[in-house]
Design an enzyme around this catalytic site. Structure first.
Site, PDB file in Angstrom:
ATOM      1  N   GLU A 100      -2.278 -12.634  11.487  1.00 21.18           N
ATOM      2  CA  GLU A 100      -0.976 -13.153  11.071  1.00 21.18           C
ATOM      3  C   GLU A 100      -0.932 -14.593  11.524  1.00 21.18           C
ATOM      4  O   GLU A 100      -0.776 -14.877  12.712  1.00 21.18           O
ATOM      5  CB  GLU A 100       0.154 -12.322  11.695  1.00 21.18           C
TER       6      GLU A 100
ATOM      7  N   CYS B 238       7.021 -18.758  12.710  1.00 25.61           N
ATOM      8  CA  CYS B 238       5.977 -18.993  11.714  1.00 25.61           C
ATOM      9  C   CYS B 238       6.483 -18.842  10.291  1.00 25.61           C
ATOM     10  O   CYS B 238       5.972 -19.490   9.376  1.00 25.61           O
ATOM     11  CB  CYS B 238       4.790 -18.069  11.959  1.00 25.61           C
TER      12      CYS B 238
END
Length: 485
Positions: free
Chosen positions: A259, A293
């Protein structure tokens, strides 16, 4: 909130290494200061794991996997549910650590505890549903089965911006699938991960199934990924580091679950409610001081409403109260570190060199700690650093567009594809954009990107595989075909 920052600092825990359920404080390990971003001063010391610690954690994970994989899914589920309950019982203590280590406002910290607990609840329930299937056989009296099994011991690496959510996602997913796990906590925010590990053992986890280490990332990644014990690696962090870990993982035939970074575009079409959009966009952009993010960062706005959106977002950003997370009035805390503060400062300086408009903010706050003003930059071109590098801070970049095709081209021009947002009133535009945007998560007329029950993963250079949802559990599982004649 029933505490003050001064009281919370006094309660900051002594940190060791959590190996197979035991906190180890001795052994002559080197230490590193954990810095309070609100003041820029040390909170305490975190020890750095040795190669012997890594070897001990791996040996424990091997033994623990033999126990945990044979523990029934119902027993595993019950334990994970107890973890969620215990986290909510200790919400105040965990929130304190989040505010101290990351500077989050108190209510945001409590929200992170609740989201993290929800991940354990989801994994507890979905872990009971590792369904295989029966394949109709071509031969009489034969049986063909598809079996779902845990992949094996997992090496996990987490970054600093989600001190409780990210370790929870990895621990709950791996444990829910029946795997053991060795997690390397960020040395910048270690107390949350260690507190979580201790909670899991308080709830009855067999010794060895989980270890939490902090220490040199190069040494630990090398030791964990070279070991034949490890069967998968999961990482949350930058794309560059993710690529290096993926190369190491594939070289040793470990499954890489990545990720990675993002630079999320937002497409705003002329039919939207501008004041409502601006209010919610600013809230999403500046949550966690922009250190998320999947946060919206590149705002592409149809030219007919562009000036109104810039004005409305600017007005909303000016109202944000910046301060200490223990102050009930605070809406945005500091950046995590001096390093992040300077990176954001340089990005805004670069924008000014290109002649871009800073409509609000754009400066370091004159106080102790790592505080930066909530910042809106308008008329952003593709040449500016802000257009090409994830800001990971409190900066929103706003750019006009004229056509749908032009907006999609701007959104897809970067190699990242973690999240994207579309705001419009007509379904046709939303439907087209959902298909055309190159991102693992496309959010229409909203801002919440991930829930425990939804898959979360990136496309292109933003990752491989998913975390969360049934897809996240499957990332920690193997498929086996079995035939009986």
């Amino acid at each position: 909130m029933s505490t003050t920052r001064k009281e919370a600092v006094r309660r900051y825990p002594k940190l060791g290494q959590l190996i197979a359920g035991e906190m180890k404080y001795d052994g002559g390990r080197s230490t590193m200061e954990v810095i309070d971003p609100t003041t820029g001063t040390p909170l305490g010391l975190v020890s750095m794991a040795t190669e012997a610690d890594a070897a001990e954690a791996l040996a424990a994970a091997s033994r623990g996997f033999d126990i945990w994989r044979r523990t029934s899914a119902f027993e595993r589920s019950a334990l994970l549910r107890r973890v969620a309950v215990r986290m909510r019982e200790k919400a105040q203590e965990l929130a304190e650590l989040l505010v101290l280590e990351l500077g989050k406002p108190w209510n945001e910290a409590l929200g992170e505890v609740d989201v993290a607990a929800g991940m354990w609840e989801w994994a507890a329930e979905e872990g009971r549903r590792a369904y295989g299937r029966v394949i109709p056989s071509r031969e009489n009296h034969a049986r063909q089965l598809v079996l779902i099994e845990p992949v094996g011991p997992v090496a996990a690496f987490v970054t600093w911006n989600g001190p409780l959510v990210t370790p929870s996602r990895k621990m709950s997913g791996a444990l829910g699938a029946g795997c053991s796990i060795v997690l390397r906590a960020s040395e910048e925010v270690p107390a949350c991960a260690f507190a979580l590990g201790q909670i899991v053992y308080e709830c009855g986890l067999p010794a060895g199934v989980l270890s939490v280490l902090s220490g040199d990332p190069v040494m630990l990644s090398t030791r964990l990924l070279e070991s034949p014990v490890t069967r998968a690696v999961t990482f949350t962090g930058s794309t560059n580091v993710g690529k290096l870990l993926s190369q190491q993982a594939v070289a040793h035939m470990k499954r890489p679950i990545m990720e990675l970074g993002g630079h999320a575009p937002v497409l705003a079409f002329e039919s939207i409610d501008v004041p409502l959009f601006a209010r919610r966009a600013v809230a999403a952009k500046f949550a966690n001081s922009g250190q998320v993010c999947f946060a919206p960062t590149r705002f592409y706005v149809q030219r007919s409403i562009y000036a109104d959106v810039v004005e409305a977002m600017t007005a909303e950003a000016k109202e944000i109260v910046v301060g200490c997370g223990f102050d009930p009035n605070t809406q945005m805390g500091p950046l995590k570190s001096e390093r992040r503060l300077r990176a954001v400062e340089q990005m805004v300086d670069d924008a000014r060199q290109f002649g871009l408009r800073v409509t609000t903010g754009g400066a370091v706050l004159d106080r102790a700690g790592f505080f930066y003003q909530p910042t809106i930059v308008a008329d952003v071109t593709t040449h500016a650093k802000l257009s090409n590098v994830e800001p990971f801070g409190p900066i929103a970049a706003v750019t006009p567009f004229d056509t749908y095709e032009g907006a999609i081209a701007l959104a897809n021009r970067l190699p990242y594809g973690l999240s994207a947002f579309v705001h419009a009133r007509d379904f046709e535009t939303l439907h087209r954009a959902t298909n055309d945007l190159e991102a693992g998560n496309v959010i229409c007329n909203g801002w919440r990107v991930t829930y425990p029950e939804t898959p979360f993963g990136g496309h292109k250079e933003s990752g491989m595989f998913c975390e969360g949802g049934i897809e996240g559990l499957r990332a920690f599982q193997n498929v086996k075909y079995a035939s009986f004649s």
